[in-house]
Design an enzyme around this catalytic site. Structure first.
Site, short mmCIF file in Angstrom:
data_model
loop_
_atom_site.label_atom_id
_atom_site.label_comp_id
_atom_site.label_asym_id
_atom_site.label_seq_id
_atom_site.Cartn_x
_atom_site.Cartn_y
_atom_site.Cartn_z
N ALA A 296 55.64 -19.35 80.15
CA ALA A 296 54.79 -20.91 79.25
C ALA A 296 54.66 -21.31 80.56
O ALA A 296 55.40 -21.12 81.68
CB ALA A 296 55.43 -21.52 78.74
N GLY B 208 58.28 -17.20 77.73
CA GLY B 208 57.64 -16.64 77.27
C GLY B 208 56.64 -15.63 76.81
O GLY B 208 56.02 -15.16 75.92
N1 DAK Z 1 54.14 -21.44 85.02
C1 DAK Z 1 52.77 -22.48 85.84
N2 DAK Z 1 53.43 -21.90 86.70
C2 DAK Z 1 53.35 -20.69 87.27
C3 DAK Z 1 55.03 -20.07 86.65
C4 DAK Z 1 54.91 -20.68 85.13
N3 DAK Z 1 55.51 -20.05 84.36
N4 DAK Z 1 55.31 -18.97 86.92
C5 DAK Z 1 54.64 -18.85 88.43
N5 DAK Z 1 53.97 -19.60 88.27
C6 DAK Z 1 52.91 -19.96 89.75
C7 DAK Z 1 53.55 -20.46 90.82
O1 DAK Z 1 54.18 -22.07 90.89
C8 DAK Z 1 52.97 -20.02 92.36
O2 DAK Z 1 51.95 -21.44 92.30
P1 DAK Z 1 51.33 -21.86 93.12
O3 DAK Z 1 52.37 -22.90 93.92
O4 DAK Z 1 50.91 -20.87 94.33
O5 DAK Z 1 50.13 -22.71 92.94
C9 DAK Z 1 52.33 -18.88 91.74
O6 DAK Z 1 52.33 -19.23 90.15
C10 DAK Z 1 53.24 -17.64 92.34
O7 DAK Z 1 54.76 -17.69 92.46
P2 DAK Z 1 55.33 -18.04 92.99
O8 DAK Z 1 55.02 -18.32 94.35
O9 DAK Z 1 56.63 -18.53 92.84
O10 DAK Z 1 55.45 -16.71 93.39
P3 DAK Z 1 57.54 -15.78 93.70
O11 DAK Z 1 56.84 -14.27 94.16
O12 DAK Z 1 58.33 -16.24 94.90
O13 DAK Z 1 58.46 -16.34 91.94
C11 DAK Z 1 58.81 -16.28 89.89
C12 DAK Z 1 57.86 -15.39 91.20
C13 DAK Z 1 58.15 -15.05 88.78
C14 DAK Z 1 60.72 -15.63 89.92
C15 DAK Z 1 58.77 -17.47 90.07
O14 DAK Z 1 57.65 -17.78 90.43
C16 DAK Z 1 59.06 -17.76 89.33
O15 DAK Z 1 60.59 -18.71 88.54
N6 DAK Z 1 58.45 -18.87 88.45
C17 DAK Z 1 59.17 -19.24 86.50
C18 DAK Z 1 59.71 -18.20 85.64
C19 DAK Z 1 60.13 -19.31 84.35
O16 DAK Z 1 60.97 -20.33 84.45
N7 DAK Z 1 59.87 -19.08 83.33
C20 DAK Z 1 60.25 -19.63 81.86
C21 DAK Z 1 58.91 -20.96 81.55
S1 DAK Z 1 59.50 -21.59 80.03
C22 DAK Z 1 56.74 -21.71 73.38
C23 DAK Z 1 56.65 -21.18 73.64
C24 DAK Z 1 56.76 -19.96 75.47
C25 DAK Z 1 57.43 -21.06 75.37
C26 DAK Z 1 57.80 -22.68 74.94
C27 DAK Z 1 56.94 -22.65 73.96
N8 DAK Z 1 55.81 -22.25 72.02
C28 DAK Z 1 54.53 -21.47 70.98
C29 DAK Z 1 55.52 -24.19 72.40
C30 DAK Z 1 58.32 -20.21 76.40
C31 DAK Z 1 58.64 -21.78 77.65
C32 DAK Z 1 58.78 -20.84 79.21
O17 DAK Z 1 59.01 -19.56 79.67
#
Ligand code: DAK
Length: 265
Positions: A73, A116
């Protein structure tokens, strides 16, 4: 993709396309690794439901790009939410509609399948993964936990101890490990994952649509219900298919040693 009145549908964060009877939806926010913001999820659900209603679409392929199916997400969008603002937005009502799609959805995933993104993948029916796929539920690293089925579907799919490890460490697993744990059907080189999914989708698209629909529903019943209820449901579906023209055609074609022509009636 044509809309209800034949107009071209315009989406900001997804792309829709057709390959014969296969509808293809591509998540398209590449600059943020296809992070799932609210608008993307709205668009995705609308496109899925349009394809579900369209008789000329028999199966659906859902994909992203080589680097990311979806990295979860959109964290920027969620960062300032409160419990009450989340409750009032009620995003789960839209999200839950993904699980009600009748046609088989084949996920073609590569790169990051996180949070997500993993929950979305687990809502699909078959998964083809590229060798570079990394699948995980990293919500714990953000001080939260999965909220869209991650603790429930993942546990049912990979079992308690592997689910615990993935959810409590937040560390992703490789495509090969996902294959061993039954999270994905097949792992292929990155140049092939989408084509492989479309080929499989075409194979299923050629099958009798009513049987396809009732098999999908019956398998999903097996996940949510006790065996006795699932068996009763399966039996009723089995009887029902004997009311279809495709049953007559399928069995007659076998007896006459020819290829069946299925119509979906
Ligand atoms: N959200 C927003 N931006 C994101 C993102 C995310 N989940 N993942 C990556 N990005 C963005 C980064 O901020 C970066 O943007 P800029 O800095 O260039 O502006 C760009 O994508 C490239 O990412 P990185 O520079 O970080 O790239 P790396 O290769 O260094 O790292 C990574 C890749 C995937 C390891 C890292 O980006 C990362 O850790 N991302 C977050 C992963 C994460 O924590 N995902 C879980 C999020 S919580 C719901 C349904 C579902 C959910 C909730 C509610 N409802 C129906 C109500 C789910 C919740 C989640 O998924």
């Amino acid at each position: 993709m044509e809309g209800k009145r034949g107009e071209q549908m315009d989406y900001e964060f997804i792309r829709v396309a057709r390959d014969q009877a296969v509808g293809i939806i591509t998540l398209h926010r590449p600059e943020v690794l296809n992070a799932l913001n609210l608008k993307l999820v709205d668009e995705l659900v609308e496109a899925l439901e349009n394809m579900d209603r369209d008789d000329s679409v028999r199966t659906i392929v859902l994909t992203g790009n080589e680097k990311a199916f979806a990295a979860g997400a959109d964290i920027d969008e969620m960062a300032d939410e409160t419990a009450i603002s989340m409750l009032l937005k009620d995003q789960f009502t839209v999200w839950d509609r993904i699980a009600t799609i009748n046609k088989p959805i084949i996920a073609a995933v590569s790169g990051y399948v996180l949070g997500g993104g993993c929950e979305l993948m687990m809502n699909c029916d078959i998964v083809i993964a590229s060798e570079t796929t990394k699948i995980g539920q990293p919500e714990i690293n953000l001080g939260v936990m999965p909220g869209a089925g991650g603790t429930q579907r993942l546990t049912k799919m990979v079992g308690k101890v592997k689910a615990m490890e993935m959810l409590l460490t937040g560390s992703p697993i490789s495509a090969e490990e996902a294959l061993r744990y039954g999270l994905v059907n097949k792992v292929v080189p990155v140049e092939m994952y989408l084509q492989e999914a479309v080929t499989l989708a075409k194979k299923i698209a050629a099958k009798p649509p009513l049987a396809v629909r009732l098999i999908k529903k019956s398998v999903l019943k097996a996940i949510d219900n006790p065996l006795s209820e699932g068996l009763a449901y399966e039996r009723n579906c089995f009887y029902l298919l004997f009311a279809s023209e495709d049953q007559t055609e399928g069995m007659r074609a076998f007896v006459e040693k020819r290829k069946p022509k299925f119509t979906g009636r």
